[in-house]
Write a protein that holds these residues in place. Structure first.
Motif, PDB file in Angstrom:
ATOM      1  N   GLY A  15       0.796  -1.216   0.000  1.00 32.84           N
ATOM      2  CA  GLY A  15       0.000   0.000   0.000  1.00 32.84           C
ATOM      3  C   GLY A  15       0.830   1.268   0.000  1.00 32.84           C
ATOM      4  O   GLY A  15       0.302   2.363  -0.209  1.00 32.84           O
ATOM      5  N   GLY A  16       2.125   1.129   0.219  1.00 26.16           N
ATOM      6  CA  GLY A  16       3.013   2.276   0.264  1.00 26.16           C
ATOM      7  C   GLY A  16       3.486   2.710  -1.103  1.00 26.16           C
ATOM      8  O   GLY A  16       3.029   2.187  -2.132  1.00 26.16           O
ATOM      9  N   SER A  17       4.411   3.670  -1.103  1.00 25.66           N
ATOM     10  CA  SER A  17       4.900   4.258  -2.348  1.00 25.66           C
ATOM     11  C   SER A  17       6.416   4.341  -2.357  1.00 25.66           C
ATOM     12  O   SER A  17       7.046   4.431  -1.302  1.00 25.66           O
ATOM     13  N   LEU A  18       6.968   4.313  -3.551  1.00 29.23           N
ATOM     14  CA  LEU A  18       8.393   4.525  -3.770  1.00 29.23           C
ATOM     15  C   LEU A  18       8.566   5.230  -5.104  1.00 29.23           C
ATOM     16  O   LEU A  18       7.717   5.084  -5.996  1.00 29.23           O
ATOM     17  N   THR A  19       9.661   5.960  -5.228  1.00 26.75           N
ATOM     18  CA  THR A  19      10.007   6.561  -6.510  1.00 26.75           C
ATOM     19  C   THR A  19      11.417   6.137  -6.893  1.00 26.75           C
ATOM     20  O   THR A  19      12.357   6.318  -6.124  1.00 26.75           O
ATOM     21  N   LEU A  20      11.534   5.543  -8.055  1.00 22.79           N
ATOM     22  CA  LEU A  20      12.825   5.157  -8.603  1.00 22.79           C
ATOM     23  C   LEU A  20      13.317   6.241  -9.547  1.00 22.79           C
ATOM     24  O   LEU A  20      12.518   6.883 -10.248  1.00 22.79           O
ATOM     25  N   SER A  21      14.632   6.418  -9.579  1.00 26.01           N
ATOM     26  CA  SER A  21      15.252   7.367 -10.495  1.00 26.01           C
ATOM     27  C   SER A  21      16.363   6.672 -11.265  1.00 26.01           C
ATOM     28  O   SER A  21      17.008   5.757 -10.743  1.00 26.01           O
ATOM     29  N   CYS A  22      16.586   7.135 -12.481  1.00 26.45           N
ATOM     30  CA  CYS A  22      17.660   6.588 -13.301  1.00 26.45           C
ATOM     31  C   CYS A  22      18.241   7.733 -14.132  1.00 26.45           C
ATOM     32  O   CYS A  22      17.530   8.315 -14.954  1.00 26.45           O
ATOM     33  N   ALA A  23      19.507   8.006 -13.907  1.00 25.63           N
ATOM     34  CA  ALA A  23      20.179   9.077 -14.634  1.00 25.63           C
ATOM     35  C   ALA A  23      21.114   8.480 -15.668  1.00 25.63           C
ATOM     36  O   ALA A  23      21.942   7.614 -15.351  1.00 25.63           O
ATOM     37  N   ALA A  24      20.996   8.962 -16.902  1.00 28.53           N
ATOM     38  CA  ALA A  24      21.849   8.493 -17.996  1.00 28.53           C
ATOM     39  C   ALA A  24      23.001   9.462 -18.205  1.00 28.53           C
ATOM     40  O   ALA A  24      22.833  10.679 -18.069  1.00 28.53           O
ATOM     41  N   SER A  25      24.150   8.908 -18.558  1.00 29.47           N
ATOM     42  CA  SER A  25      25.325   9.745 -18.795  1.00 29.47           C
ATOM     43  C   SER A  25      25.374  10.256 -20.226  1.00 29.47           C
ATOM     44  O   SER A  25      26.343  10.896 -20.624  1.00 29.47           O
ATOM     45  N   GLU A  26      24.351   9.969 -20.999  1.00 25.54           N
ATOM     46  CA  GLU A  26      24.272  10.334 -22.415  1.00 25.54           C
ATOM     47  C   GLU A  26      22.970  11.094 -22.649  1.00 25.54           C
ATOM     48  O   GLU A  26      21.928  10.681 -22.149  1.00 25.54           O
ATOM     49  N   ARG A  27      23.043  12.185 -23.412  1.00 26.23           N
ATOM     50  CA  ARG A  27      21.818  12.963 -23.610  1.00 26.23           C
ATOM     51  C   ARG A  27      21.035  12.566 -24.858  1.00 26.23           C
ATOM     52  O   ARG A  27      19.875  12.945 -25.007  1.00 26.23           O
ATOM     53  N   PHE A  28      21.692  11.804 -25.762  1.00 25.11           N
ATOM     54  CA  PHE A  28      20.988  11.411 -26.987  1.00 25.11           C
ATOM     55  C   PHE A  28      20.274  10.078 -26.778  1.00 25.11           C
ATOM     56  O   PHE A  28      20.593   9.078 -27.421  1.00 25.11           O
ATOM     57  N   ILE A  29      19.331  10.106 -25.862  1.00 26.59           N
ATOM     58  CA  ILE A  29      18.549   8.926 -25.549  1.00 26.59           C
ATOM     59  C   ILE A  29      17.114   9.148 -25.969  1.00 26.59           C
ATOM     60  O   ILE A  29      16.533  10.196 -25.662  1.00 26.59           O
ATOM     61  N   ASN A  30      16.525   8.192 -26.679  1.00 26.20           N
ATOM     62  CA  ASN A  30      15.118   8.319 -27.045  1.00 26.20           C
ATOM     63  C   ASN A  30      14.269   7.554 -26.037  1.00 26.20           C
ATOM     64  O   ASN A  30      13.748   8.111 -25.098  1.00 26.20           O
ATOM     65  N   ARG A  31      14.158   6.260 -26.201  1.00 29.13           N
ATOM     66  CA  ARG A  31      13.299   5.480 -25.306  1.00 29.13           C
ATOM     67  C   ARG A  31      14.012   5.176 -23.994  1.00 29.13           C
ATOM     68  O   ARG A  31      15.153   4.726 -23.991  1.00 29.13           O
ATOM     69  N   MET A  32      13.322   5.428 -22.912  1.00 28.46           N
ATOM     70  CA  MET A  32      13.777   5.007 -21.593  1.00 28.46           C
ATOM     71  C   MET A  32      12.647   4.198 -20.963  1.00 28.46           C
ATOM     72  O   MET A  32      11.465   4.446 -21.232  1.00 28.46           O
ATOM     73  N   ALA A  33      13.018   3.237 -20.142  1.00 22.13           N
ATOM     74  CA  ALA A  33      11.996   2.347 -19.603  1.00 22.13           C
ATOM     75  C   ALA A  33      12.453   1.736 -18.288  1.00 22.13           C
ATOM     76  O   ALA A  33      13.634   1.796 -17.936  1.00 22.13           O
ATOM     77  N   TRP A  34      11.493   1.178 -17.600  1.00 22.73           N
ATOM     78  CA  TRP A  34      11.756   0.365 -16.415  1.00 22.73           C
ATOM     79  C   TRP A  34      11.242  -1.048 -16.687  1.00 22.73           C
ATOM     80  O   TRP A  34      10.102  -1.227 -17.143  1.00 22.73           O
ATOM     81  N   TYR A  35      12.089  -2.009 -16.411  1.00 26.99           N
ATOM     82  CA  TYR A  35      11.729  -3.413 -16.453  1.00 26.99           C
ATOM     83  C   TYR A  35      11.892  -3.960 -15.035  1.00 26.99           C
ATOM     84  O   TYR A  35      12.561  -3.354 -14.198  1.00 26.99           O
ATOM     85  N   ARG A  36      11.317  -5.119 -14.799  1.00 24.25           N
ATOM     86  CA  ARG A  36      11.519  -5.754 -13.503  1.00 24.25           C
ATOM     87  C   ARG A  36      11.646  -7.260 -13.680  1.00 24.25           C
ATOM     88  O   ARG A  36      11.142  -7.831 -14.645  1.00 24.25           O
ATOM     89  N   GLN A  37      12.327  -7.852 -12.714  1.00 24.00           N
ATOM     90  CA  GLN A  37      12.504  -9.296 -12.740  1.00 24.00           C
ATOM     91  C   GLN A  37      12.406  -9.827 -11.322  1.00 24.00           C
ATOM     92  O   GLN A  37      13.197  -9.442 -10.450  1.00 24.00           O
TER      93      GLN A  37
END
Length: 115
Positions: A15-37
């Motif tokens: 029932g709680g919340s979390l926020t994930l962050s992901c910073a890329a070292s490259e600015r020419f990025i189109n698609r970004m995504a989160w996957y899980r396993q």
């Protein structure tokens, strides 16, 4: 080599919340995504976002998770609300270069939801 640095995982009650962050070292990025396993399961798409803002969500997170990005910071976020036990998994950040056929993965961040 593009690096993706993830943060924000942890232990949270159902029932709680979390926020994930992901910073890329490259600015020419189109698609970004989160996957899980999860243990014993295949990696699956959670949500994705294009540089222009178009988003895609897996059915199991619609209405609970929100993906967003800050193009100026080359960062993608995943706000996770109403977390369920089944959301327990390692979450991986993904990025695809805008101009060359390269894909990148983060090291993974653990999200554990407890009852």
């Amino acid at each position: 080599q593009v690096q993706l640095v993830e943060s924000g995982g942890g232990l949270v009650q159902a029932g709680g919340s979390l926020t994930l962050s992901c910073a890329a070292s490259e600015r020419f990025i189109n698609r970004m995504a989160w996957y899980r396993q999860a243990p014993g399961k295949q990696r699956e798409l959670v949500a994705s976002i294009l540089k222009g803002g178009s988003t895609e969500y897996a059915d199991f997170v619609k209405g609970r998770f929100t993906i967003s990005r800050d193009n100026a910071k080359n960062t993608v976020y995943l706000r996770m609300n109403s977390l369920e036990l089944e959301d327990t998994a390692t979450y991986y950040c993904y990025a695809r270069h805008a101009f060359v056929p390269y894909e990148y993965w983060g090291q993974g961040t653990q999200v554990t939801v407890s009852s």
